[in-house]
Design a protein around this motif. Structure first.
Motif, PDB file in Angstrom:
ATOM      1  N   ASN A  54      15.317  45.190   3.713  1.00 33.86           N
ATOM      2  CA  ASN A  54      15.885  45.815   2.556  1.00 33.86           C
ATOM      3  C   ASN A  54      17.280  45.520   2.214  1.00 33.86           C
ATOM      4  O   ASN A  54      17.638  45.348   1.020  1.00 33.86           O
ATOM      5  CB  ASN A  54      15.806  47.461   2.864  1.00 33.86           C
ATOM      6  N   ASN A  55      18.057  45.230   3.292  1.00 31.76           N
ATOM      7  CA  ASN A  55      19.588  45.056   2.951  1.00 31.76           C
ATOM      8  C   ASN A  55      19.609  43.354   2.067  1.00 31.76           C
ATOM      9  O   ASN A  55      20.439  43.357   1.419  1.00 31.76           O
ATOM     10  CB  ASN A  55      20.509  44.936   4.373  1.00 31.76           C
ATOM     11  N   ILE A  56      18.813  42.714   2.671  1.00 33.43           N
ATOM     12  CA  ILE A  56      18.665  41.198   2.167  1.00 33.43           C
ATOM     13  C   ILE A  56      18.252  41.379   0.739  1.00 33.43           C
ATOM     14  O   ILE A  56      18.972  40.718  -0.210  1.00 33.43           O
ATOM     15  CB  ILE A  56      18.132  40.342   3.150  1.00 33.43           C
ATOM     16  N   GLN A  57      17.257  42.119   0.455  1.00 31.25           N
ATOM     17  CA  GLN A  57      16.890  42.317  -1.056  1.00 31.25           C
ATOM     18  C   GLN A  57      18.009  42.726  -1.809  1.00 31.25           C
ATOM     19  O   GLN A  57      18.262  42.392  -2.875  1.00 31.25           O
ATOM     20  CB  GLN A  57      15.661  43.099  -0.880  1.00 31.25           C
ATOM     21  N   GLU A  58      18.657  43.759  -1.239  1.00 28.70           N
ATOM     22  CA  GLU A  58      19.680  44.347  -2.037  1.00 28.70           C
ATOM     23  C   GLU A  58      20.896  43.589  -2.375  1.00 28.70           C
ATOM     24  O   GLU A  58      21.348  43.248  -3.435  1.00 28.70           O
ATOM     25  CB  GLU A  58      20.181  45.677  -1.591  1.00 28.70           C
ATOM     26  N   LEU A  59      21.213  42.696  -1.275  1.00 30.67           N
ATOM     27  CA  LEU A  59      22.172  41.619  -1.528  1.00 30.67           C
ATOM     28  C   LEU A  59      21.933  40.468  -2.456  1.00 30.67           C
ATOM     29  O   LEU A  59      22.564  40.152  -3.245  1.00 30.67           O
ATOM     30  CB  LEU A  59      22.218  41.092  -0.428  1.00 30.67           C
ATOM     31  N   GLU A  60      20.324  40.071  -2.512  1.00 32.18           N
ATOM     32  CA  GLU A  60      20.060  39.060  -3.507  1.00 32.18           C
ATOM     33  C   GLU A  60      19.864  39.733  -4.933  1.00 32.18           C
ATOM     34  O   GLU A  60      20.268  38.917  -5.820  1.00 32.18           O
ATOM     35  CB  GLU A  60      18.266  38.772  -2.918  1.00 32.18           C
ATOM     36  N   ILE A  61      19.512  40.758  -5.096  1.00 32.89           N
ATOM     37  CA  ILE A  61      19.676  41.297  -6.381  1.00 32.89           C
ATOM     38  C   ILE A  61      21.019  41.330  -6.764  1.00 32.89           C
ATOM     39  O   ILE A  61      21.549  40.935  -8.125  1.00 32.89           O
ATOM     40  CB  ILE A  61      19.212  42.960  -6.402  1.00 32.89           C
ATOM     41  N   LYS A  62      22.125  41.775  -6.109  1.00 33.86           N
ATOM     42  CA  LYS A  62      23.400  41.669  -6.413  1.00 33.86           C
ATOM     43  C   LYS A  62      23.923  40.532  -6.872  1.00 33.86           C
ATOM     44  O   LYS A  62      24.684  39.974  -7.716  1.00 33.86           O
ATOM     45  CB  LYS A  62      24.379  42.407  -5.050  1.00 33.86           C
ATOM     46  N   ARG A  63      23.608  39.133  -5.748  1.00 36.51           N
ATOM     47  CA  ARG A  63      24.006  38.006  -6.017  1.00 36.51           C
ATOM     48  C   ARG A  63      23.561  37.533  -7.343  1.00 36.51           C
ATOM     49  O   ARG A  63      24.118  36.696  -8.249  1.00 36.51           O
ATOM     50  CB  ARG A  63      23.414  37.198  -4.956  1.00 36.51           C
ATOM     51  N   ASP A  64      22.251  37.716  -7.970  1.00 37.96           N
ATOM     52  CA  ASP A  64      21.650  37.375  -8.913  1.00 37.96           C
ATOM     53  C   ASP A  64      22.139  37.989 -10.078  1.00 37.96           C
ATOM     54  O   ASP A  64      22.429  37.038 -11.031  1.00 37.96           O
ATOM     55  CB  ASP A  64      20.183  37.610  -9.094  1.00 37.96           C
ATOM     56  N   THR A  65      22.651  39.111 -10.050  1.00 34.21           N
ATOM     57  CA  THR A  65      23.380  39.613 -11.169  1.00 34.21           C
ATOM     58  C   THR A  65      24.687  39.311 -11.476  1.00 34.21           C
ATOM     59  O   THR A  65      25.068  38.989 -12.291  1.00 34.21           O
ATOM     60  CB  THR A  65      23.372  41.376 -11.042  1.00 34.21           C
ATOM     61  N   LEU A  66      25.514  38.916 -10.304  1.00 37.08           N
ATOM     62  CA  LEU A  66      26.756  38.219 -10.449  1.00 37.08           C
ATOM     63  C   LEU A  66      26.418  36.729 -11.023  1.00 37.08           C
ATOM     64  O   LEU A  66      27.227  36.309 -11.982  1.00 37.08           O
ATOM     65  CB  LEU A  66      27.258  38.324  -9.252  1.00 37.08           C
TER      66      LEU A  66
END
Length: 157
Positions: free
Chosen positions: A42-54
């Motif tokens: 779940n942490n990895i998925q949240e970080l991937e979403i943040k990375r993609d938005t950035l």
């Protein structure tokens, strides 16, 4: 119950659960490992979403400005060392070393060594200079002057 039989108290969905000290069964270990793996996923998925938005925001900003070279910061550090003063400049820029050395000479510094390298498109300068009286040179002012000059050079060159 005596407190010495419990490792700690944790809160679980509105109720309290006690973690007993001692041996635990293999199924308990597997269950905890599974929970931890799910938590990490779940942490990895949240970080991937943040990375993609950035990344998306960065691409939009580069599209608006027409250049990506001005988006990464330029880091200028000036500190005292055994010999005198050490200047370290890192950033996504191309500026002649002579411009940086000229500023140091104007400030009364005697340049001993300079190293320039480019790694993955980012320039790195490491300059050591000799000075007779370190207290006579303001490190903060020199750092600001170098940063201002480099930014001015990049924006108006």
């Amino acid at each position: 119950m005596p407190a010495k039989y419990y490792k700690g108290i944790g809160k679980l969905q509105g109720g309290y659960i006690f973690f007993a000290m001692g041996k635990r069964s293999a199924s308990d270990h597997i269950h905890e490992a599974t929970n931890y793996i799910n938590y990490l996923q779940n942490n990895i998925q949240e970080l991937e979403i943040k990375r993609d938005t950035l990344k998306k925001l960065l691409k939009e900003q580069n599209f608006k400005t027409g250049s990506c070279s001005k988006t990464l910061p330029i880091i200028v550090t000036v500190k005292s060392c055994r010999v005198g003063i050490e200047v370290s400049i890192t950033g996504d820029f191309t500026i002649p070393l002579s411009s940086v050395l000229q500023i140091l000479v104007e400030e009364g510094l005697n340049v001993i060594s300079s190293i320039c390298t480019k790694v993955e498109g980012r320039s790195h300068y490491a300059i050591q200079s000799e000075v007779m009286d370190v207290s006579g040179v303001s490190l903060d002012m020199l750092q600001r002057k170098l940063g201002y000059t480099i930014n001015h050079w990049i924006n108006y060159a």
